[in-house]
Design a protein around this motif. Structure first.
Motif, PDB file in Angstrom:
ATOM      1  N   ALA A  32       0.847  -1.195   0.000  1.00 56.64           N
ATOM      2  CA  ALA A  32       0.000   0.000   0.000  1.00 56.64           C
ATOM      3  C   ALA A  32       0.880   1.242   0.000  1.00 56.64           C
ATOM      4  O   ALA A  32       1.820   1.343   0.785  1.00 56.64           O
ATOM      5  N   GLU A  33       0.557   2.180  -0.898  1.00 60.29           N
ATOM      6  CA  GLU A  33       1.283   3.448  -0.977  1.00 60.29           C
ATOM      7  C   GLU A  33       0.295   4.608  -0.843  1.00 60.29           C
ATOM      8  O   GLU A  33      -0.846   4.517  -1.320  1.00 60.29           O
ATOM      9  N   ILE A  34       0.735   5.691  -0.245  1.00 59.81           N
ATOM     10  CA  ILE A  34      -0.080   6.891  -0.078  1.00 59.81           C
ATOM     11  C   ILE A  34       0.596   8.052  -0.815  1.00 59.81           C
ATOM     12  O   ILE A  34       1.817   8.247  -0.688  1.00 59.81           O
ATOM     13  N   VAL A  35      -0.191   8.796  -1.574  1.00 56.74           N
ATOM     14  CA  VAL A  35       0.283  10.036  -2.193  1.00 56.74           C
ATOM     15  C   VAL A  35      -0.272  11.177  -1.353  1.00 56.74           C
ATOM     16  O   VAL A  35      -1.467  11.472  -1.400  1.00 56.74           O
ATOM     17  N   GLU A  36       0.578  11.771  -0.552  1.00 55.43           N
ATOM     18  CA  GLU A  36       0.121  12.779   0.405  1.00 55.43           C
ATOM     19  C   GLU A  36      -0.460  14.004  -0.295  1.00 55.43           C
ATOM     20  O   GLU A  36      -0.079  14.342  -1.418  1.00 55.43           O
ATOM     21  N   ASP A  37      -1.390  14.665   0.411  1.00 59.55           N
ATOM     22  CA  ASP A  37      -1.982  15.928  -0.051  1.00 59.55           C
ATOM     23  C   ASP A  37      -2.731  15.792  -1.372  1.00 59.55           C
ATOM     24  O   ASP A  37      -2.845  16.757  -2.135  1.00 59.55           O
ATOM     25  N   THR A  38      -3.216  14.597  -1.667  1.00 58.95           N
ATOM     26  CA  THR A  38      -4.112  14.405  -2.810  1.00 58.95           C
ATOM     27  C   THR A  38      -5.337  13.651  -2.311  1.00 58.95           C
ATOM     28  O   THR A  38      -5.325  13.046  -1.240  1.00 58.95           O
TER      29      THR A  38
END
Length: 271
Positions: A242-248
């Motif tokens: 699992a990966e997170i793209v911050e501020d989106t």
């Protein structure tokens, strides 16, 4: 193998299905979110087609693809297209509705899938429970029932900004593009038409049997229940991350195409 980025048509068992087929190499299928079409991927197609064969369909009832006239499943449409193009097993990359199509397809037609990337989605059993999304669903129903297309489009593009930001926090080109595509798809339908789509249900008990690599990529501003479901998907498959793209929010591929493309390309190159 077709290298031109032009739309072609599969004469499916229930009308023509549109798709773009460009680049060469191992096949990667890009599955767009609801109400839009393959142009949703305009920031991804050139980046991926430099190394891979990229297939980007318009899901049935969207874009240039035919509406359904009888019961159908997204996964079966995709399986028909992949077999027609001799393009399986393929890597499936999907956002929102497209992410559900990807997980549906790996569950129902595993022989056609080499790996999965989902974004803004988990499996077809997931439902938003936060008040903001429930209010938005009610607004969809109200505006559509009243024949208020502009009001519906206003509600639809709010998904791009999400619950935590003002509309002007987003590049105005993103809602403009979404609105243009959604208006075209909406124009193909009437409020009283039959919804012929048949959902794939009972997915969570089958998730541990998904034996291909799975990457979930989600915006850090998504609601907690969606992020938890994506993490569960990545955790319960044998090979998941699992990966997170911050501020989106819901559309990282539109907000941060550079980051999204790098995550997908790194995943593809490691297969």
């Amino acid at each position: 193998m077709n290298g031109a980025a032009d739309v072609r048509f599969l004469p499916s068992s229930d009308g023509d299905l549109a798709y773009l087929d460009t680049g060469s190499g191992d096949p990667v299928v890009l599955l767009h979110s609801g109400y839009v079409d393959h142009r949703f991927w305009s920031d991804q197609i050139p980046a991926l087609a430099a190394e891979y064969r990229v297939i980007a369909p318009d899901v049935r009832g969207h874009g240039a693809s035919a509406n359904a006239s009888r019961p159908f499943r997204w996964a079966d449409d995709l399986a028909e297209l992949l077999r027609h193009l001799d393009a399986g097993p393929a890597v499936l990359v999907g956002v929102s509705m497209g992410g559900v199509i990807a997980t549906d397809t790996v569950l129902e037609h595993p022989e056609l899938v080499r790996a999965v990337v989902t974004c803004g989605a988990a499996t077809g059993d997931f439902r938003y429970t936060d008040p903001w999304h429930q209010e938005l669903q009610a607004e969809y129903a109200r505006t559509l029932g009243a024949g208020d297309i502009e009001g519906w489009l206003d509600a639809f593009v709010r998904v791009a900004t999400g619950a935590h930001r003002a509309p002007d926090a987003l590049d105005p080109e993103i809602p403009r593009r979404l609105r243009e595509m959604a208006r075209q798809t909406l124009s193909k339908h009437t409020p009283d038409e039959t919804d012929w789509h048949v959902r794939v249900t009972g997915s969570w008990p089958r998730v541990p049997k998904i034996d291909v690599p799975v990457l979930t990529v989600n915006g850090g501003l998504e609601p907690a229940d969606l992020l938890a479901a994506a993490e569960r998907l990545a955790r319960e498959v044998p090979d998941g991350r699992a990966e997170i793209v911050e501020d989106t929010d819901h559309y990282p591929n539109l907000e941060r195409p550079d980051v999204f493309n790098d995550l997908v390309l790194d995943f593809l190159r490691a297969l």
